[in-house]
Design an enzyme around this catalytic site. Structure first.
Site, PDB file in Angstrom:
ATOM      1  N   TYR A 160       0.740  -1.235  -0.018  1.00  0.00           N
ATOM      2  CA  TYR A 160      -0.020  -0.054   0.004  1.00  0.00           C
ATOM      3  C   TYR A 160       0.880   1.300   0.013  1.00  0.00           C
ATOM      4  CZ  TYR A 160      -3.361   3.586   1.762  1.00  0.00           C
ATOM      5  OH  TYR A 160      -3.973   4.750   2.114  1.00  0.00           O
TER       6      TYR A 160
ATOM      7  N   HIS B 231     -46.940  26.196  39.956  1.00  0.00           N
ATOM      8  CA  HIS B 231     -48.219  26.636  39.445  1.00  0.00           C
ATOM      9  C   HIS B 231     -48.385  27.979  40.329  1.00  0.00           C
ATOM     10  CE1 HIS B 231     -48.692  22.733  38.349  1.00  0.00           C
ATOM     11  NE2 HIS B 231     -48.451  22.354  39.514  1.00  0.00           N
ATOM     12  N   PRO B 232     -49.586  28.633  39.985  1.00  0.00           N
ATOM     13  CA  PRO B 232     -49.896  30.148  40.401  1.00  0.00           C
ATOM     14  C   PRO B 232     -50.012  30.253  42.059  1.00  0.00           C
ATOM     15  CG  PRO B 232     -51.126  29.623  38.509  1.00  0.00           C
ATOM     16  CD  PRO B 232     -50.485  28.318  38.877  1.00  0.00           C
ATOM     17  N   GLY B 233     -49.183  31.313  42.432  1.00  0.00           N
ATOM     18  CA  GLY B 233     -49.145  31.242  43.931  1.00  0.00           C
ATOM     19  C   GLY B 233     -48.103  30.324  44.641  1.00  0.00           C
TER      20      GLY B 233
END
Length: 372
Positions: A103, A279-281
């Protein structure tokens, strides 16, 4: 500019085609095994530059080395001379050209043909004696240990290592193509041998360990340092061997009555990334740190951040929302919390400067309380 690529369907050829397709100033002609000597002569005559990438490196019959490397290069050189034009040729040779094997001899013969062409004509040649080239689309179980390791590890297949300490010299495909394109653009003009400036040196064992770490990171969430150098190039190569059904992966989700918390990515030396909802609050936090620092970015909803100095009692609060890109940073020695003050779910991105350690969390509960 009209460019001819021989061996266009090979690993380097495919990557080169993609880079050239991004340009509007280049017209590309591809020469492959399906084409003839007549095609080669015609397309060379039409070309302004040739990338000669075609070659043979693992034939059934060793005689094919000569045919696919030296003989084909001789045919290319004859076509250049027949054209009567000055046509630069970029050749992908191999470090094996210095070795005493069939090669290497065939690649060295090809180099000699090109050097003779440059000496007898005005056609410059640019010969790259490449070491192991790696990158996307390299063929596994063929001639690249990196490709084999990436493919097999990504697909949970075994790998074989005979000598973990064996040294490996590597060049990354994008660095090779950057140099190739420098020739195309006239930034490399000296005919003869050209070296890729960025080369990497490692061992077979280190390669395997690093690639395995890429796979493991989906479980640990700890990413490797994939931003620079060899690790960056290896990671880009590794992910190219993932099948489409492997493009995504799940990470743990921790939820309770407040919302969810998800860790996305951890680093060894630059902290971790996550997100949470509320979540809210709902109020999250209510703790302080001695050394840990954090950055928050509300990407949905409305938030109130509150802070109180642990020694002086000084109080501060601020409001932000997903409608504005504002980073809120926690400060050591101040207890802090965040409250969803909107009507919808709040989503917050979070970066912490260190990976959470349950044995040493540096997180101490202390309600912020109400401002005096």
């Amino acid at each position: 500019m009209r460019v001819l690529i021989t061996g266009a369907n090979g690993f380097v050829g495919k990557n080169l085609q993609l880079h050239l397709a991004e340009r509007s100033d280049v017209e590309v002609q591809c020469f492959t095994r399906e084409h003839t000597q007549t095609d080669l002569v015609q397309w060379v005559a039409d070309a302004d530059l040739v990338f000669h990438l075609a070659g043979v490196n693992r034939p059934q019959d060793p005689a094919e080395f000569q045919q696919g490397n030296a003989d084909l290069t001789q045919q290319l050189c004859d076509a250049v001379q027949l054209s009567g034009k000055s046509i630069p040729v970029v050749y992908s040779s191999s470090i094996q050209a210095a070795a005493d094997n069939p090669y290497g001899a065939s690649k060295r013969g090809a180099e000699d043909e090109l050097l003779a062409l440059a000496a007898s004509t005005e056609s410059p040649v640019f010969i790259y004696r490449l070491p192991n080239v790696f990158g996307k689309w390299a063929r596994p179980n063929y001639n690249s240990a990196v490709a084999t390791f990436c493919h097999n590890i990504a697909q949970a297949l075994p790998i074989q290592i005979n000598d973990p300490s064996a040294q490996v010299n590597l060049v990354y495909i994008d660095d090779v193509l950057e140099s190739f394109l420098a020739v195309l653009d006239g930034r490399v003009t000296q005919s003869g041998f050209v070296e890729i400036e960025q080369q990497y040196h490692t061992t077979v064992g280190e390669l395997a360990e690093q690639i395995q770490a890429f796979k493991d990171s989906r479980d640990t969430l700890i990413t490797e340092n994939v931003g620079t150098g060899l690790v960056r190039a290896l990671y880009s190569t590794y992910v190219s061997y993932l099948k489409p059904e492997q493009f995504s992966y799940r990470v743990p989700l921790h939820g309770d009555e407040r919302g969810v918390f998800v860790e996305m990515l951890k680093t060894k030396d630059a902290g971790q990334f996550s997100f949470f909802t509320a979540h809210p609050g709902i109020t999250r936090g209510g703790h302080y740190h001695h050394s840990k620092t954090e950055k928050f970015l509300v990407i949905k909803g409305k938030a109130c951040f509150r802070f109180r100095h642990m020694m002086t009692g000084e109080f501060y609060e601020l409001y932000t929302s997903g409608e504005q890109s504002e980073i809120v940073e926690t400060v050591t020695g101040w207890t802090h919390d965040i409250t969803n003050v909107g009507d919808d779910e709040m989503v917050v991105m979070l970066w912490a400067n260190e990976i959470f350690d349950r044995d040493k969390p540096d997180t101490y509960a202390k309600p912020v309380g109400i401002a005096p």
